[in-house]
Design an enzyme around this catalytic site. Sequence first.
Site, PDB file in Angstrom:
ATOM      1  N   ARG A 160      20.565  -9.396 -14.157  1.00  0.00           N
ATOM      2  CA  ARG A 160      20.921  -8.904 -12.834  1.00  0.00           C
ATOM      3  C   ARG A 160      19.667  -8.576 -12.006  1.00  0.00           C
ATOM      4  NH1 ARG A 160      25.472  -6.909 -10.608  1.00  0.00           N
ATOM      5  NH2 ARG A 160      26.605  -6.976 -12.591  1.00  0.00           N
ATOM      6  N   ASP A 161      19.772  -8.788 -10.688  1.00  0.00           N
ATOM      7  CA  ASP A 161      18.721  -8.458  -9.721  1.00  0.00           C
ATOM      8  C   ASP A 161      17.412  -9.194 -10.001  1.00  0.00           C
ATOM      9  OD1 ASP A 161      20.449  -6.691  -8.409  1.00  0.00           O
ATOM     10  OD2 ASP A 161      19.931  -5.060  -9.775  1.00  0.00           O
ATOM     11  N   ARG A 162      17.514 -10.357 -10.601  1.00  0.00           N
ATOM     12  CA  ARG A 162      16.339 -11.200 -10.899  1.00  0.00           C
ATOM     13  C   ARG A 162      15.353 -10.533 -11.868  1.00  0.00           C
ATOM     14  NH1 ARG A 162      19.672 -14.194  -9.139  1.00  0.00           N
ATOM     15  NH2 ARG A 162      19.376 -15.732  -7.492  1.00  0.00           N
ATOM     16  N   MET A 163      15.822  -9.535 -12.602  1.00  0.00           N
ATOM     17  CA  MET A 163      14.989  -8.905 -13.629  1.00  0.00           C
ATOM     18  C   MET A 163      15.257  -9.597 -14.960  1.00  0.00           C
ATOM     19  SD  MET A 163      13.091  -6.668 -12.157  1.00  0.00           S
ATOM     20  CE  MET A 163      12.554  -5.559 -13.456  1.00  0.00           C
TER      21      MET A 163
ATOM     22  N   VAL B 102      23.393 -16.445  -6.924  1.00  0.00           N
ATOM     23  CA  VAL B 102      24.217 -15.987  -8.034  1.00  0.00           C
ATOM     24  C   VAL B 102      23.460 -14.891  -8.771  1.00  0.00           C
ATOM     25  CG1 VAL B 102      25.316 -16.618 -10.210  1.00  0.00           C
ATOM     26  CG2 VAL B 102      25.307 -18.242  -8.301  1.00  0.00           C
TER      27      VAL B 102
END
Length: 221
Positions: A196-199, A15
């Site tokens: 978002r994007d694991r940031m 997710v």
Amino acid sequence: MSDPTASALLAALRVDYDTAGFDVADLAPTWHEQLTGWLAAAADAGLPEPNAMVLATVDESGRPASRTVLCKGIDARGVVLYTNLTSAKSHDLRLTRAASVTFPLHAMRRQVHVRGDVEEVAPTESDAYWATRPRGAQIGGWASAQSTVVSGRLALEDARAAVERRFPEGEPVPRPPHWGGWRIVPDRVEFWQGRRDRMHDRLRFERDGDDHSWRVRRLAP
């Protein structure tokens, strides 16, 4: 050998957290005000038991254990839970005098991590909280020798029935001597917001120096 089907399934479970940013300017003045605010927001959003937290302890050999408990107090002194004082968790807490908890507010893409020393809650505070518990929970507090091995469900029901005979309906149920509270006195409290994007955004309150003042640091995700 790993199951390739299960591995593929787990790898596909992903997710992306499309949430608003979270920066130092968004924080409340203190960690406990920030935590209280996030829990209130979770309750308003309809999350079930937003005060549930995962308590991690270690035993005398350094082996970790974790379990979900309920937070029943937050203020400048720390985070409070109540339990059987002879349980496995209480054994670990009394031994090491340290613990951590995580509030997993997944539906809001949030987590809160609290780490620090522990202390027993004053008996007067435990008495005050005990008085707010439903009678059934009070009976259960007397009946269960938490973490001990029992022969079966019938043994638990028999223990409960014995306590109900001891404290008939209409009589107050006093707090057992083996039941009370633990307070985690934090030295670090991290607020985690998925991005978002694991940031992800990670902002941590931490005690700074001997004066016990607090500072905030941003951590890499």
